[in-house]
Design a protein around this motif. Structure first.
Motif, mmCIF file in Angstrom:
data_model
loop_
_atom_site.group_PDB
_atom_site.id
_atom_site.type_symbol
_atom_site.label_atom_id
_atom_site.label_comp_id
_atom_site.label_asym_id
_atom_site.label_seq_id
_atom_site.Cartn_x
_atom_site.Cartn_y
_atom_site.Cartn_z
ATOM 1 N N TYR A 197 0.725 -1.245 -0.119
ATOM 2 C CA TYR A 197 -0.125 -0.052 0.103
ATOM 3 C C TYR A 197 0.688 1.150 -0.143
ATOM 4 O O TYR A 197 2.277 0.994 0.916
ATOM 5 C CB TYR A 197 -1.146 0.217 0.968
ATOM 6 N N TYR A 216 -10.361 15.181 3.625
ATOM 7 C CA TYR A 216 -8.643 14.573 3.063
ATOM 8 C C TYR A 216 -9.640 13.001 4.325
ATOM 9 O O TYR A 216 -9.901 12.106 3.364
ATOM 10 C CB TYR A 216 -7.422 14.904 4.021
ATOM 11 N N ASN A 259 -12.085 12.164 5.594
ATOM 12 C CA ASN A 259 -13.726 11.891 5.220
ATOM 13 C C ASN A 259 -13.773 11.041 3.294
ATOM 14 O O ASN A 259 -14.420 9.886 3.050
ATOM 15 C CB ASN A 259 -14.531 13.060 5.222
ATOM 16 N N THR A 260 -13.026 12.280 2.243
ATOM 17 C CA THR A 260 -13.158 11.423 1.311
ATOM 18 C C THR A 260 -12.209 9.300 1.456
ATOM 19 O O THR A 260 -12.901 8.794 0.878
ATOM 20 C CB THR A 260 -11.860 12.278 0.149
ATOM 21 N N TYR A 261 -10.787 9.362 2.042
ATOM 22 C CA TYR A 261 -10.618 8.051 2.350
ATOM 23 C C TYR A 261 -11.805 7.398 2.390
ATOM 24 O O TYR A 261 -12.461 6.072 2.576
ATOM 25 C CB TYR A 261 -10.161 7.759 3.315
ATOM 26 N N GLU A 271 -15.490 7.400 2.613
ATOM 27 C CA GLU A 271 -16.264 6.958 1.365
ATOM 28 C C GLU A 271 -16.101 6.503 0.372
ATOM 29 O O GLU A 271 -16.887 5.527 -0.335
ATOM 30 C CB GLU A 271 -16.028 8.907 0.128
ATOM 31 N N HIS A 272 -14.444 5.807 0.133
ATOM 32 C CA HIS A 272 -13.960 4.422 -0.291
ATOM 33 C C HIS A 272 -13.657 3.544 0.480
ATOM 34 O O HIS A 272 -12.586 2.618 -0.108
ATOM 35 C CB HIS A 272 -12.476 5.218 -1.373
ATOM 36 N N ARG A 273 -14.314 3.729 1.649
ATOM 37 C CA ARG A 273 -13.646 2.788 2.364
ATOM 38 C C ARG A 273 -13.014 1.971 2.343
ATOM 39 O O ARG A 273 -12.480 0.669 2.097
ATOM 40 C CB ARG A 273 -14.127 1.400 1.663
ATOM 41 N N SER A 274 -11.899 2.922 3.179
ATOM 42 C CA SER A 274 -10.838 3.126 3.188
ATOM 43 C C SER A 274 -10.166 3.752 4.423
ATOM 44 O O SER A 274 -10.897 4.421 4.891
ATOM 45 C CB SER A 274 -9.632 3.282 1.454
ATOM 46 N N GLY A 292 -9.240 16.719 -0.633
ATOM 47 C CA GLY A 292 -10.722 16.090 0.216
ATOM 48 C C GLY A 292 -11.758 16.979 0.608
ATOM 49 O O GLY A 292 -11.464 18.071 -0.368
ATOM 50 N N HIS A 334 -20.222 16.564 -2.052
ATOM 51 C CA HIS A 334 -20.413 16.101 -3.442
ATOM 52 C C HIS A 334 -20.783 17.653 -4.383
ATOM 53 O O HIS A 334 -21.834 17.998 -4.570
ATOM 54 C CB HIS A 334 -20.893 14.879 -4.246
ATOM 55 N N HIS A 361 -13.919 19.294 -7.838
ATOM 56 C CA HIS A 361 -12.518 18.434 -7.794
ATOM 57 C C HIS A 361 -11.457 18.948 -8.786
ATOM 58 O O HIS A 361 -10.582 19.451 -8.181
ATOM 59 C CB HIS A 361 -12.662 16.985 -7.393
#
Length: 378
Positions: free
Chosen positions: A79, A229, A231-233, A235-238, A288, A292, A297
């Motif tokens: 990763y 930053y 929150n965007t992770y 939202e991608h389940r990461s 991030g 939406h 972006h």
């Protein structure tokens, strides 16, 4: 020349003066190689054995002077690298061979080309490479990977027996544009209209943008950026690689290299991007959002940074890893390199043949992209 070699787990064992003096001898240094950036990664616990990035920097001393050094990590996964070897790891596993841990020379979470064999001169660089080869043989790990070295170092590694792998990034080049409209005027009509439409959508959504220098950013600005930053992770389940402590550390130690782009609606922050820059290069790093908004972006991570480059006469904007969509916004393909050594002879041979085919495909891909140049004919 006789060198004293060593392995250090923290840049604190070297010290900022010695590290900075070594970087002063590098033509390909950048802010991500700085003591401030690397030490912040370590001290904030974003990079350690628990996160799968165990620092084991190689160092060569000549007397009291740091003659050469290499950022090096023992990795327990793949990763945060942006040069993908998951298929290699899977092949090892299917054949009952351990791929992890492995050795990796890179800047964690940062796909930016820069020196990896850091040295005062050619003799020290050669000695550092020999030390690396001794280390990779002695440690009993599966492999050694050097990511995003400059081409000259990639070729030196190839001569030493490493396999080279090429890939593509997209960079924007400043042709001395007077302003953003002058840049748009060089693009094909459809590309120009699309960009204007995207910017208009953001404005019509009631979003305003502000840019803040590293020294001018408030604690609230940094908290907002980190929320966006993270929150965007999510939202991608990461999970995010970097924590708030890291960002606050670099805000204190390298503010002159930092710029925040903050998007607000009704006076409330809803998105942010972090840029790192020098006088000559802008690096798009982290972005991030909390909600939406169509095209936000692009506005925050591309168009605002492009305006900054034009205003400050910055020559190059490196937009980050991958992203063919960047071409429609004036970015052009640039080749990047990585170098690889595998201890297992059969896997070394198999990967060598794979890379020969893959590298040929990259050349064809560059030719295809070149034919789709977004700019009007000269």
């Amino acid at each position: 020349m006789n060198y004293r070699t060593g392995i250090v787990s923290s840049l604190a064992e070297i010290g900022e003066p010695a590290w900075s003096e070594l970087l002063a001898h590098q033509a390909d240094a950048n802010p991500f190689l700085s003591f401030a950036f690397l030490h912040a990664l370590h001290e904030s616990a974003c990079v350690n054995a628990d996160t799968g990035w165990q620092p084991q920097y190689l160092v060569l001393w000549h007397g009291a002077a740091l003659a050469a050094a290499m950022p090096l990590y023992v990795k327990s996964h793949s990763y945060g690298e942006y040069v993908f070897d998951w298929a290699w790891a899977d092949a090892y596993q299917r054949h009952g061979v351990e791929y992890y841990p492995k050795l990796l020379s890179a800047i964690p979470f940062t796909p930016v080309t820069g020196g990896r064999l850091l040295a005062r001169d050619d003799a020290a660089r050669s000695a550092l490479l020999a030390f690396l080869q001794e280390r990779q043989q002695a440690c009993g790990l599966s492999s050694c990977h050097i990511l995003f070295p400059p081409e000259a170092q990639a070729l030196q590694l190839q001569q030493a027996g490493y396999m080279l792998r090429s890939n593509i990034q997209f960079h924007w080049i400043n042709a001395g544009y007077r302003d953003f409209d002058a840049f748009l005027g060089t693009l094909e009509s459809k590309k120009r209209k699309n960009i204007r439409a995207e910017r208009r959508k953001v404005a019509e959504a009631g979003v305003t943008l502000r840019q803040v220098s590293g020294s001018g950013a408030s604690l609230d600005d940094w908290h907002l950026f980190h929320r966006c930053y993270a929150n965007t992770y999510a939202e991608h389940r990461s999970s995010p690689y970097l924590n708030l402590d890291f960002f606050l550390r670099i805000s204190r130690t390298m503010p002159g290299n930092i710029r925040l782009v903050i998007a607000e609606r009704g006076g409330v922050g809803i998105a942010a991007a972090l840029l790192i820059h020098t006088e000559n290069t802008l690096y798009g790093r982290y972005w991030g959002a909390l909600e939406h908004v169509p095209c936000l972006h692009f506005e925050t991570a591309y168009y605002q940074p492009l305006e900054f480059c034009i205003e400050q006469k910055i020559a190059t904007f490196e937009g980050g890893a991958q992203g063919e969509h960047k071409m429609a916004r004036g970015f052009l393909p640039q080749k990047t390199w990585s170098a690889h050594w595998l201890a297992h002879p059969a896997f070394f041979d198999a990967v060598k043949h794979f890379l020969q085919r893959e590298n040929g495909g990259i050349e064809n891909y560059i030719d295809e992209l070149t034919e789709r140049n977004p700019f009007k004919p000269a």
